[in-house]
Design an enzyme around this catalytic site. Structure first.
Site, mmCIF file in Angstrom:
data_model
loop_
_atom_site.group_PDB
_atom_site.id
_atom_site.type_symbol
_atom_site.label_atom_id
_atom_site.label_comp_id
_atom_site.label_asym_id
_atom_site.label_seq_id
_atom_site.Cartn_x
_atom_site.Cartn_y
_atom_site.Cartn_z
ATOM 1 N N HIS A 143 59.822 -12.217 38.082
ATOM 2 C CA HIS A 143 60.830 -11.695 36.764
ATOM 3 C C HIS A 143 59.749 -11.470 35.462
ATOM 4 C CE1 HIS A 143 64.274 -12.683 39.107
ATOM 5 N NE2 HIS A 143 63.910 -14.098 39.300
ATOM 6 N N ASP A 180 63.002 -11.925 47.429
ATOM 7 C CA ASP A 180 63.427 -13.137 46.699
ATOM 8 C C ASP A 180 65.185 -12.652 46.707
ATOM 9 O OD1 ASP A 180 62.496 -15.507 44.879
ATOM 10 O OD2 ASP A 180 64.486 -14.471 44.187
ATOM 11 N N HIS A 182 66.678 -13.070 44.075
ATOM 12 C CA HIS A 182 67.073 -12.388 42.815
ATOM 13 C C HIS A 182 66.414 -11.065 42.467
ATOM 14 C CE1 HIS A 182 67.532 -17.012 42.516
ATOM 15 N NE2 HIS A 182 68.504 -16.649 42.132
ATOM 16 N N ASP A 268 65.140 -17.853 48.603
ATOM 17 C CA ASP A 268 66.226 -18.492 48.121
ATOM 18 C C ASP A 268 67.606 -17.688 48.590
ATOM 19 O OD1 ASP A 268 65.175 -16.458 46.762
ATOM 20 O OD2 ASP A 268 65.045 -17.533 44.819
HETATM 21 ZN ZN LIG Z 1 64.488 -16.246 43.243
#
Ligand SMILES: [Zn+2]
Length: 377
Positions: A143, A180, A182, A268
Site C-alpha cells: 500500500h 493480497d 486488498h 488475507d
Molecule cells: Zn491485505
C-alpha cells in the site's frame, strides 16, 4: 535448484503498539487499548510452522541487510524517507502518513531490513544461487506509495526490489502479481505510467483502500494497459480466483513475457480473515502458487520472488503460507491443512455469474499488453 528464504527476528520486533484493531486507542472517545491487528503473531507462527514441519532445512537462508538510500530513493521521495526516520526515532513511535500505519521505535530501520532482504533475494535468484524465494518479512509494503506509508505499509518492498532488478540486474521487464485481498495500490501507483513493470492485483472489490482498484484503473501514458485490476466481489472462493488466474493473470504474463515475477503474497483472502470477506483455503493458495511457479518456469527460467504482505488470522494464515511455500520449493511436508474439513467446503463454491462478469471485464484488457520478446538472458 533450491528456494531461498528471508526472515529475521527484527521483522517480528516492528512494534505496531497498542491499538484497537485498525485504529489507535482513544480512551476518551470510547476506544479501549488493545493489540494492533498487524501484530507479529501471524508472521511468527508462519516461521515456526516452516521450521517445525521440516521445510526450513531444505530452504536456503538469506541474511537480510538494510536497503540503502540509493535503493529506497529509486521508489520513495527523500521527504518521505526522512519523515519515516523521524517517526521511527520518536520514543513512542509515530505513523507513516495515513494514521493507519504505525511506526514503532526503530521501525524505519526494520522496514529497510525488510526491503533489503527482498532485494538480496532477487539478487540471489538473478545469480542462480536459488531458483525462487520467499521473504517472510514485516512490515508489509504494497500500500505504500512514493510519498507516504499507508495501510500498515512503510516501504514498498516489492517496488524497491523491482527497480533493483531493472537497474542492477539487467531485468528489463518485471511483473508484479498481487494476491493480497486488498488492492496493491501503492505498487500500482509507483509504476502507473511505466510499461516495463506490469502490475496485476486480485483483490476484494472496494475493501482497502476504499474506491481503489477498479478495473478502469489500467495505467496511464506509456503505461496504459500495464496496470491490471481484478476487483472480485466479496464471497469469492477458489473457483473465482482460479478463473481470474486463467482468464487474466496467466494470459497477461504470457503476453508480457517478464524477466522476473514478483508476488505480493498476502493470505488475507482466507475464509477466516478478519480484514476481508473472501473464501479461500490453504489449498487455494497451493493452486495459485503452482500456477505462478509454472508461469515462471515457462516464461523466465523459474525466476519468482514472493514478498509477504497481509494475512491476519494467526491460526489459519500459517497453513495458507505453508501451502504456497511448498509449491515454490517443490516439496510436500507431512503437515496438511488441519482445518481442511471445514475450510475446503467454504472455498469450493461454484463460480457465480457476478464473479465471472467481474473477471471477464478485466480479461478484455489483457490484449492491451503488447507482446514482446524476452530480451534478458
Ligand atoms: Zn491485505
Amino acid at each position: 535448484m533450491p528456494t531461498g528464504y528471508v526472515h529475521h527476528p527484527h521483522y517480528l520486533w516492528h512494534d505496531t503498539g497498542t491499538s484497537a484493531g485498525l485504529i489507535p486507542a482513544a480512551p476518551l472517545a470510547g476506544v479501549a487499548p488493545g493489540a494492533h491487528i498487524e501484530s507479529p503473531d501471524t508472521t511468527r507462527r508462519i516461521h515456526e510452522l516452516v521450521h517445525a514441519c521440516g521445510l526450513l532445512r531444505d530452504l536456503v537462508p538469506i541474511e537480510p541487510r538494510q536497503a540503502t538510500m540509493v535503493e529506497l530513493l529509486r521508489v520513495h521521495t527523500g521527504a518521505y524517507v526522512q519523515h519515516l526516520q523521524e517517526q521511527s526515532d520518536l520514543r513512542g513511535g509515530g505513523d507513516a502518513g495515513d494514521g493507519f500505519s504505525p511506526v514503532g521505535r526503530g521501525s524505519a530501520e526494520i522496514a529497510r531490513l525488510a526491503a533489503g532482504g527482498l532485494v538480496d533475494l532477487v539478487t540471489a535468484v538473478a545469480e542462480g544461487d536459488v531458483t525462487n524465494g520467499y521473504a517472510l518479512l514485516r512490515p508489509p509494503g504494497h500500500h505504500a506509495t512514493a510519498d507516504t506509508g499507508m495501510g500498515f505499509c512503510l516501504i514498498n518492498n516489492i517496488a524497491v526490489a523491482a527497480r533493483h532488478a531493472q537497474e542492477e540486474l539487467g531485468f528489463a521487464r518485471v511483473a508484479v502479481v498481487d494476491v493480497d485481498v486488498h488492492h496493491g495500490n501503492g505498487t500500482q501507483a509507483i509504476f502507473y505510467t511505466d510499461p516495463s513493470v506490469l502490475t496485476i492485483s486480485l483483490h476484494q472489490a472496494g475493501c482497502f483502500p476504499p474506491d481503489s482498484g477498479g478495473v478502469e484503473e489500467n495505467g496511464a501514458g506509456d503505461g496504459l494497459g500495464y496496470a491490471l485490476n481484478v476487483p472480485l466481489p466479496p464471497g469469492s472462493g477458489q473457483a473465482a480466483y482460479l478463473h481470474a488466474m486463467h482468464q487474466v493473470v496467466l494470459p497477461a504474463l504470457d503476453r508480457f513475457t517478464p524477466d522476473l515475477i514478483l508476488v505480493a503474497a498476502g493470505f488475507d483472502g482466507n475464509a477466516w480473515d478478519p480484514l476481508a470477506r473472501q473464501m479461500l483455503c490453504a489449498d487455494s493458495y497451493r493452486q495459485i502458487g503452482r500456477l505462478l511457479v509454472d508461469a515462471a518456469d515457462r516464461l523466465c527460467h523459474g525466476r519468482l520472488v514472493a514478498a509477504h504482505e497481509g494475512g491476519y488470522n494467526p491460526w489459519y494464515v500459517p497453513h495458507c503460507a505453508l501451502a504456497f511455500l511448498e509449491e515454490l520449493a517443490g516439496i510436500t511436508t507431512p503437515v496438511t491443512d488441519p482445518y481442511a474439513a471445514i475450510a475446503e467446503p467454504y472455498a469450493s463454491g461454484p463460480l457465480l455469474p457476478h464473479q465471472r462478469e467481474a473477471i471477464d471485464e478485466a480479461a478484455y484488457l489483457v490484449d492491451r499488453i503488447a507482446t514482446a520478446t524476452n530480451t534478458a538472458a
